[in-house]
Design a protein around this motif. Structure first.
Motif, PDB file in Angstrom:
ATOM      1  N   ARG A   1       0.844  -1.186   0.000  1.00  0.00           N
ATOM      2  CA  ARG A   1       0.000   0.000   0.000  1.00  0.00           C
ATOM      3  C   ARG A   1       0.882   1.240   0.000  1.00  0.00           C
ATOM      4  O   ARG A   1       1.870   1.289   0.728  1.00  0.00           O
ATOM      5  N   PRO A   2       0.514   2.224  -0.770  1.00  0.00           N
ATOM      6  CA  PRO A   2       1.347   3.434  -0.802  1.00  0.00           C
ATOM      7  C   PRO A   2       1.125   4.302   0.442  1.00  0.00           C
ATOM      8  O   PRO A   2       0.553   5.375   0.369  1.00  0.00           O
ATOM      9  N   GLY A   3       1.547   3.812   1.548  1.00  0.00           N
ATOM     10  CA  GLY A   3       1.390   4.544   2.801  1.00  0.00           C
ATOM     11  C   GLY A   3       2.667   5.253   3.194  1.00  0.00           C
ATOM     12  O   GLY A   3       3.703   5.092   2.550  1.00  0.00           O
ATOM     13  N   PRO A   4       2.620   6.037   4.302  1.00  0.00           N
ATOM     14  CA  PRO A   4       3.813   6.794   4.716  1.00  0.00           C
ATOM     15  C   PRO A   4       4.996   5.883   5.051  1.00  0.00           C
ATOM     16  O   PRO A   4       6.139   6.265   4.847  1.00  0.00           O
ATOM     17  N   ALA A   5       4.701   4.704   5.584  1.00  0.00           N
ATOM     18  CA  ALA A   5       5.799   3.823   6.002  1.00  0.00           C
ATOM     19  C   ALA A   5       6.654   3.378   4.819  1.00  0.00           C
ATOM     20  O   ALA A   5       7.849   3.128   4.967  1.00  0.00           O
ATOM     21  N   ASN A   6       6.050   3.292   3.653  1.00  0.00           N
ATOM     22  CA  ASN A   6       6.787   2.759   2.496  1.00  0.00           C
ATOM     23  C   ASN A   6       7.460   3.835   1.655  1.00  0.00           C
ATOM     24  O   ASN A   6       8.117   3.521   0.674  1.00  0.00           O
ATOM     25  N   THR A   7       7.215   5.081   2.026  1.00  0.00           N
ATOM     26  CA  THR A   7       7.792   6.142   1.195  1.00  0.00           C
ATOM     27  C   THR A   7       9.187   6.551   1.665  1.00  0.00           C
ATOM     28  O   THR A   7       9.808   7.409   1.066  1.00  0.00           O
ATOM     29  N   THR A   8       9.643   5.963   2.758  1.00  0.00           N
ATOM     30  CA  THR A   8      11.002   6.250   3.232  1.00  0.00           C
ATOM     31  C   THR A   8      11.907   5.094   2.833  1.00  0.00           C
ATOM     32  O   THR A   8      11.639   3.954   3.204  1.00  0.00           O
ATOM     33  N   PRO A   9      12.965   5.379   2.083  1.00  0.00           N
ATOM     34  CA  PRO A   9      13.848   4.278   1.685  1.00  0.00           C
ATOM     35  C   PRO A   9      14.564   3.670   2.883  1.00  0.00           C
ATOM     36  O   PRO A   9      15.019   4.385   3.772  1.00  0.00           O
ATOM     37  N   ARG A  10      14.627   2.343   2.893  1.00  0.00           N
ATOM     38  CA  ARG A  10      15.275   1.670   4.026  1.00  0.00           C
ATOM     39  C   ARG A  10      16.790   1.761   3.920  1.00  0.00           C
ATOM     40  O   ARG A  10      17.483   1.903   4.899  1.00  0.00           O
ATOM     41  N   ARG A  11      17.266   1.621   2.704  1.00  0.00           N
ATOM     42  CA  ARG A  11      18.716   1.736   2.490  1.00  0.00           C
ATOM     43  C   ARG A  11      18.948   2.767   1.390  1.00  0.00           C
ATOM     44  O   ARG A  11      18.006   3.229   0.763  1.00  0.00           O
ATOM     45  N   ASP A  12      20.222   3.067   1.199  1.00  0.00           N
ATOM     46  CA  ASP A  12      20.544   4.072   0.185  1.00  0.00           C
ATOM     47  C   ASP A  12      20.895   3.442  -1.153  1.00  0.00           C
ATOM     48  O   ASP A  12      21.651   4.030  -1.923  1.00  0.00           O
ATOM     49  N   ASP A  13      20.382   2.286  -1.420  1.00  0.00           N
ATOM     50  CA  ASP A  13      20.699   1.699  -2.729  1.00  0.00           C
ATOM     51  C   ASP A  13      19.630   2.103  -3.754  1.00  0.00           C
ATOM     52  O   ASP A  13      18.556   2.607  -3.407  1.00  0.00           O
ATOM     53  N   VAL A  14      19.963   1.872  -4.996  1.00  0.00           N
ATOM     54  CA  VAL A  14      19.129   2.389  -6.083  1.00  0.00           C
ATOM     55  C   VAL A  14      17.737   1.769  -6.050  1.00  0.00           C
ATOM     56  O   VAL A  14      16.723   2.462  -6.220  1.00  0.00           O
ATOM     57  N   ALA A  15      17.686   0.468  -5.781  1.00  0.00           N
ATOM     58  CA  ALA A  15      16.393  -0.230  -5.810  1.00  0.00           C
ATOM     59  C   ALA A  15      15.442   0.358  -4.767  1.00  0.00           C
ATOM     60  O   ALA A  15      14.259   0.627  -5.066  1.00  0.00           O
ATOM     61  N   ASP A  16      15.952   0.573  -3.567  1.00  0.00           N
ATOM     62  CA  ASP A  16      15.104   1.108  -2.499  1.00  0.00           C
ATOM     63  C   ASP A  16      14.673   2.542  -2.793  1.00  0.00           C
ATOM     64  O   ASP A  16      13.532   2.922  -2.519  1.00  0.00           O
ATOM     65  N   LEU A  17      15.610   3.318  -3.337  1.00  0.00           N
ATOM     66  CA  LEU A  17      15.268   4.706  -3.654  1.00  0.00           C
ATOM     67  C   LEU A  17      14.205   4.763  -4.750  1.00  0.00           C
ATOM     68  O   LEU A  17      13.256   5.545  -4.668  1.00  0.00           O
ATOM     69  N   LEU A  18      14.360   3.907  -5.748  1.00  0.00           N
ATOM     70  CA  LEU A  18      13.372   3.875  -6.830  1.00  0.00           C
ATOM     71  C   LEU A  18      12.012   3.426  -6.311  1.00  0.00           C
ATOM     72  O   LEU A  18      10.968   3.968  -6.684  1.00  0.00           O
ATOM     73  N   PHE A  19      12.040   2.421  -5.420  1.00  0.00           N
ATOM     74  CA  PHE A  19      10.801   1.918  -4.837  1.00  0.00           C
ATOM     75  C   PHE A  19      10.110   3.021  -4.037  1.00  0.00           C
ATOM     76  O   PHE A  19       8.896   3.226  -4.144  1.00  0.00           O
ATOM     77  N   ALA A  20      10.916   3.751  -3.247  1.00  0.00           N
ATOM     78  CA  ALA A  20      10.346   4.824  -2.437  1.00  0.00           C
ATOM     79  C   ALA A  20       9.772   5.915  -3.340  1.00  0.00           C
ATOM     80  O   ALA A  20       8.688   6.457  -3.065  1.00  0.00           O
ATOM     81  N   ALA A  21      10.484   6.217  -4.423  1.00  0.00           N
ATOM     82  CA  ALA A  21       9.989   7.245  -5.352  1.00  0.00           C
ATOM     83  C   ALA A  21       8.669   6.822  -5.975  1.00  0.00           C
ATOM     84  O   ALA A  21       7.730   7.624  -6.086  1.00  0.00           O
ATOM     85  N   GLU A  22       8.589   5.553  -6.340  1.00  0.00           N
ATOM     86  CA  GLU A  22       7.352   5.021  -6.930  1.00  0.00           C
ATOM     87  C   GLU A  22       6.223   5.105  -5.901  1.00  0.00           C
ATOM     88  O   GLU A  22       5.080   5.451  -6.225  1.00  0.00           O
ATOM     89  N   GLN A  23       6.553   4.810  -4.652  1.00  0.00           N
ATOM     90  CA  GLN A  23       5.535   4.860  -3.601  1.00  0.00           C
ATOM     91  C   GLN A  23       5.054   6.283  -3.357  1.00  0.00           C
ATOM     92  O   GLN A  23       3.861   6.513  -3.132  1.00  0.00           O
ATOM     93  N   ILE A  24       5.996   7.230  -3.393  1.00  0.00           N
ATOM     94  CA  ILE A  24       5.599   8.635  -3.191  1.00  0.00           C
ATOM     95  C   ILE A  24       4.655   9.070  -4.313  1.00  0.00           C
ATOM     96  O   ILE A  24       3.623   9.698  -4.083  1.00  0.00           O
ATOM     97  N   ARG A  25       5.013   8.684  -5.518  1.00  0.00           N
ATOM     98  CA  ARG A  25       4.182   9.041  -6.672  1.00  0.00           C
ATOM     99  C   ARG A  25       2.796   8.390  -6.545  1.00  0.00           C
ATOM    100  O   ARG A  25       1.770   9.058  -6.728  1.00  0.00           O
ATOM    101  N   ASN A  26       2.799   7.127  -6.174  1.00  0.00           N
ATOM    102  CA  ASN A  26       1.532   6.411  -6.015  1.00  0.00           C
ATOM    103  C   ASN A  26       0.688   7.026  -4.913  1.00  0.00           C
ATOM    104  O   ASN A  26      -0.536   7.102  -5.022  1.00  0.00           O
ATOM    105  N   ARG A  27       1.352   7.455  -3.865  1.00  0.00           N
ATOM    106  CA  ARG A  27       0.623   8.025  -2.740  1.00  0.00           C
ATOM    107  C   ARG A  27      -0.080   9.315  -3.159  1.00  0.00           C
ATOM    108  O   ARG A  27      -1.242   9.553  -2.813  1.00  0.00           O
ATOM    109  N   GLU A  28       0.660  10.132  -3.912  1.00  0.00           N
ATOM    110  CA  GLU A  28       0.054  11.385  -4.374  1.00  0.00           C
ATOM    111  C   GLU A  28      -1.120  11.115  -5.309  1.00  0.00           C
ATOM    112  O   GLU A  28      -2.173  11.745  -5.199  1.00  0.00           O
TER     113      GLU A  28
END
Lengths: 604, 278
Positions: free
Chosen positions: A525-552
């Motif tokens: 679910r595109p909730g607040p918990a998923n919009t913060t990247p857990r690590r600084d790797d590309v996959a997590d950052l991309l996932f977080a970006a996708e979640q932020i976009r989905n949330r909006e």
């Protein structure tokens, strides 16, 4: 047919014989000639074995105890497959490697063969094992090697279907080797069994209202359901809650218990549920079980099961780029199974849109063709005509592979020689045939069968138009106060939601309840918990970006839809089922405002 | 008839399975090493650095068992023969034993390597797993039911594999004898005088040219026939198709390429006409 091991023996044998004869060294010549004659003898014995043993091999397969050519399987449930191999001569010679070829829609769960005479090879593709565990325990499944001769072989394994649709078990791939590894022959034994895979569903408890907060009557002009219920069967007695009608108070019981009790009756008023299922290309992309349509199927079937168990008829409108298909509301088991079968049929991927020929597509098609049709990819029979061009080695290799594939496709699809040659030179046609071949062999709509697509930048308008049409069709066939459940990937085309609103307004204007279930491609679910990247790797950052976009997008869409009084759920999970069941309950009660609903348990 | 059902598996069958395989692996390793010792001691006698060669041979043997195949061993022995063997005619059956030993060595190495490759586990890994795996208690009902039949099945399997190895050695013996016999009747062994006598009697061919040619042609026809008979229906169809295509490829290619060029030229025009209609 001859392996590298034999070739590397023939070469020194021939050279040694030549030099020995030339120099008159009889020891060298005799040894070299012995090697050559030995290999020819082994080859003759191997040929005899292939010639006599292979046609006599009898293979049978039972799926869940049935050996028919077809059947029905349920997605997500374990399926037991047993394969039996016996020889007409009464003895199966080693070394024989057998692989029951499984399509991509099948997930291998486990299995177990541990015979004194049979050794089981690794089944799970790509599963690496450490040397310590490499004995037998981990190497189970659909692949088996016979090292010592046996009269017959029978082994079982368990699989699970990943997604609804169709599943074809094509047959067994046999690799026959001689005892020394000098020669090898690969054959494919056709043993086709085609199954219809029905989508899975969850069992839900009845979500009856616990508290009736408002006792408002419907507005003027709004009709309750046309069929009036008897409402005479007592469901339960519960404590009085302010707002309950006074006539439902059970006075005798209240007097006995010294507190007000209310009689609650069974509702015998059926509420028609209409499922509107989106099958456009965006919902079919991804691996089996990871497609959006799989999530939507799960929710749709669960809702249908729950509603039908409560006596409510359920219908559906299935739409995609090919058009619409309407399934009339049905009741009982018959109605449920006709719906589930329709969903299953709808989940079968239609002909894929044409794509460009890419190196990845070429490699995948070559690998799959090599596995499924090893005989047709044999250089000795699928000969490539000589051509001077292309000269560059890289292009020459690609030309060779394309020519081999064209030969195999010509045999598989019964093409003429001109078409076969055209396949070699026409990229578009070759791409089309490769895609068709891969889809036929059970590959999902993923790269390289379908190129990856960016979300949110394509066909949103077209999808909204199709969905609007589906909603209008449903409303046109609906009676009063029905529940329309829209299962569509609205997040993908949220910017174009305004095109859908008129149809939804019309549905609401006819006093239907509308619930929207929007599956999430990431299963999160595109909730607040998923919009913060857990690590600084590309996959997590991309996932977080996708979640932020989905949330909006979700917030924007929620605002638009809730303004119309439409319930929205952003997942294809149990919460969506509960939300739909709550809407059904509201429609049944005739109230317009929501009430708190007993948390329904969902069992998959 | 032994029924190999997998529905009633047990740990004991697992152990029997592994022990049967391990027995084969150990047997082939021992046979390889034993034959290697025999080959090593009987070879390299003519060389001045026999000891060094034997040590190198031992290393090659161990590496062949571990990683390579029998080809390296064969090449090593051939090089030794090439460098140390003197020119001599005849001697036929004298080479039989040494050839048998070398080919047996290659056979054992190849068989061991194939077994290891098929089981995907080394001898040490199997030993370790067999050692650490706990066997099922012998008093359990399942163990008592299955152990007897499985033990007999394992024993028969070992017997069958021994029989198969015996047949393999027989084929090898036949190959060695055939090689010796062939070389005994061919010119280098048959001797210059015999060759001259036989060749001078024939005005067209040198002896044994016609005989060899006939034999090779017969062999070739036989091999081609056997290969052809092994084809499946689809392979035959594909072979016929590719033979046709090979014969007509230049023409077909020219036609297809020309058509494709025409199509690519027509496509933009079609788009323009579509726009004009709309």
């Amino acid at each position: 047919m001859m392996t590298a091991r034999a070739r590397w023996l023939v070469l020194p044998g021939a050279v040694g014989l030549f030099l020995g004869m030339l120099r008159g060294q009889m020891g060298l010549a005799t040894l070299s000639l012995s090697v050559l004659i030995w290999i020819i003898t082994e080859w003759a014995v191997f040929c005899w074995r292939v010639w006599y043993q292979l046609p006599g091999l009898r293979v049978s397969r039972t799926v869940n105890g049935r050996s028919g050519t077809g059947g029905v399987l349920w997605c997500g449930r374990p399926v037991h497959v047993t394969v039996k191999l016996e020889s007409a001569s009464g003895f199966i010679h080693p070394i024989l490697r057998i692989k029951d070829v499984l399509p991509e829609n099948v997930e291998l769960l486990s299995e177990s063969p541990r015979d004194p005479q049979v050794f089981i090879e690794s089944a799970a593709a790509g599963r690496e094992m450490s040397a310590a565990n490499s004995a037998i325990e981990a190497r189970t499944g659909n692949q088996l090697s016979v090292i010592v001769g046996v009269p017959e072989i029978s082994w079982s394994y368990t699989v699970r279907m990943r997604g609804a649709g169709k599943m074809l078990l094509p047959g067994l791939r046999l690799t026959i080797q001689d005892a020394l590894g000098f020669f090898r022959v690969e054959r494919f034994i056709d043993l086709r069994q085609e199954f219809r895979v029905l989508p899975n569903y969850a069992e839900t408890d009845s979500p009856q209202s616990m508290i009736k907060r408002t006792n408002a009557l419907s507005q003027h002009g709004i009709h309750r359901l046309q069929r009036s219920g008897m409402g005479s069967e007592l469901l339960e007695l519960r404590e009085y809650v302010p707002g309950d009608p006074p006539k439902s108070i059970a006075w005798k019981v209240s007097a006995r218990r010294d507190k007000l009790m209310t009689r609650q009756y069974e509702s015998e008023v059926p509420v028609r549920v209409q499922l509107i299922l989106d099958g456009t290309i965006g919902t079919r992309l991804g691996g089996f079980g990871r497609r959006l349509i799989d999530q939507m199927n799960f929710v749709a079937c669960s809702v249908a099961k729950s509603a039908i168990s409560a006596g409510d008829p359920v219908g559906a409108v299935l739409f995609d780029e090919r058009g619409q298909r309407r399934i009339k509301p049905g009741n009982g088991d018959k109605g449920f199974y006709s719906l589930v079968e329709a969903f299953s049929e709808f989940s079968v991927p239609p002909p894929a849109p044409p794509i460009k020929l890419t190196p990845e597509l070429l490699n995948t098609a070559t690998n799959v063709c090599g596995e499924r049709f090893p005989e047709l990819m044999d250089d000795r029979f699928n000969q490539v005509p000589f051509a001077l061009f292309p000269i560059s080695p890289w292009k020459r290799r690609i030309h060779h592979v394309r020519s081999m594939l064209a030969g195999a496709f010509a045999e598989i699809f019964a093409l003429g020689p001109a078409t076969q040659v055209r396949l070699i030179y026409d990229d578009a046609m070759m791409g089309l045939y490769m895609q068709h071949f891969l889809v036929l062999t059970g590959m999902s709509w993923m790269e390289p069968v379908i190129p990856p697509r960016e979300r949110g930048f394509h066909d949103g308008m077209a999808r909204m138009e199709l969905l609007s049409d589906a909603v209008r069709t449903t409303v046109a066939h609906a009676r009063d106060n029905e529940v329309l459940v829209i299962l569509s990937d609205l997040l993908d085309c949220a910017p174009a939601i305004s095109h859908l609103l008129p149809a939804l307004r019309m549905a609401r204007g006819r006093h239907h309840r509308v619930a929207v279930v929007c599956p999430s491609p990431t299963f999160v679910r595109p909730g607040p918990a998923n919009t913060t990247p857990r690590r600084d790797d590309v996959a997590d950052l991309l996932f977080a970006a996708e979640q932020i976009r989905n949330r909006e997008l979700k917030q924007r869409m929620n605002r638009e839809l809730r303004r119309l009084g439409i319930a929205v759920s952003m997942s294809g999970e149990s919460n969506a089922i509960r939300m739909v069941m709550a809407e059904t309950e509201l429609a049944r009660s005739g109230r317009t405002a929501g009430s708190s609903v007993r948390a329904a348990g969902v069992r998959t | 008839m032994t029924q190999t059902r997998t529905s009633s598996r047990s740990c004991s069958s697992y152990a029997v399975n592994k022990s049967g395989l391990m027995f084969q692996l150990i047997a082939y390793v021992l046979l390889t090493l034993g034959t290697g010792v025999l080959v090593g001691t009987s070879s390299f006698e003519a060389s001045r650095i026999a000891v060094s060669l034997r040590l190198i041979f031992a290393a090659v043997l161990l590496l062949s068992v571990k990683r390579w195949t029998g080809t390296i061993l064969l090449v090593f022995i051939q090089i030794d023969l090439f460098s140390s063997e003197s020119r001599q005619l005849g001697g036929g059956m004298g080479y039989l034993v040494s050839d048998m030993l070398v080919l047996s060595l290659i056979l054992f190495v190849s068989r061991y390597r194939l077994l290891r490759q098929t089981t995907s586990s080394g001898l040490m890994a199997m030993l370790r797993s067999l050692w650490f795996d706990e066997p099922e208690p012998s008093n359990s009902p399942r163990a008592s039911n299955t152990s007897a039949s499985e033990q007999s099945a394992a024993a028969s399997a070992i017997g069958r594999s021994a029989l198969s190895a015996g047949f393999g050695l027989t084929r090898l013996l036949v190959a060695c004898v055939a090689a010796v016999v062939i070389l005994m009747i061919l010119p280098p062994s048959a001797g210059r005088d015999e060759w001259l006598v036989n060749s001078s009697g024939n005005s067209v061919f040198l002896w044994p040219g016609p005989f060899l040619l006939t034999c090779l042609l017969g062999l070739l026809i036989l091999l081609t026939e056997i290969t052809w008979r092994q084809q499946t229906e689809s392979q035959s169809s594909q072979y016929a198709r590719s033979a046709f295509l090979k014969a007509h490829n230049p023409d077909l290619r020219r036609i297809v390429v020309r058509r494709l060029k025409l199509l690519t030229k027509r496509r933009p025009k079609a788009k323009v006409s579509d726009n004009a209609e709309s």
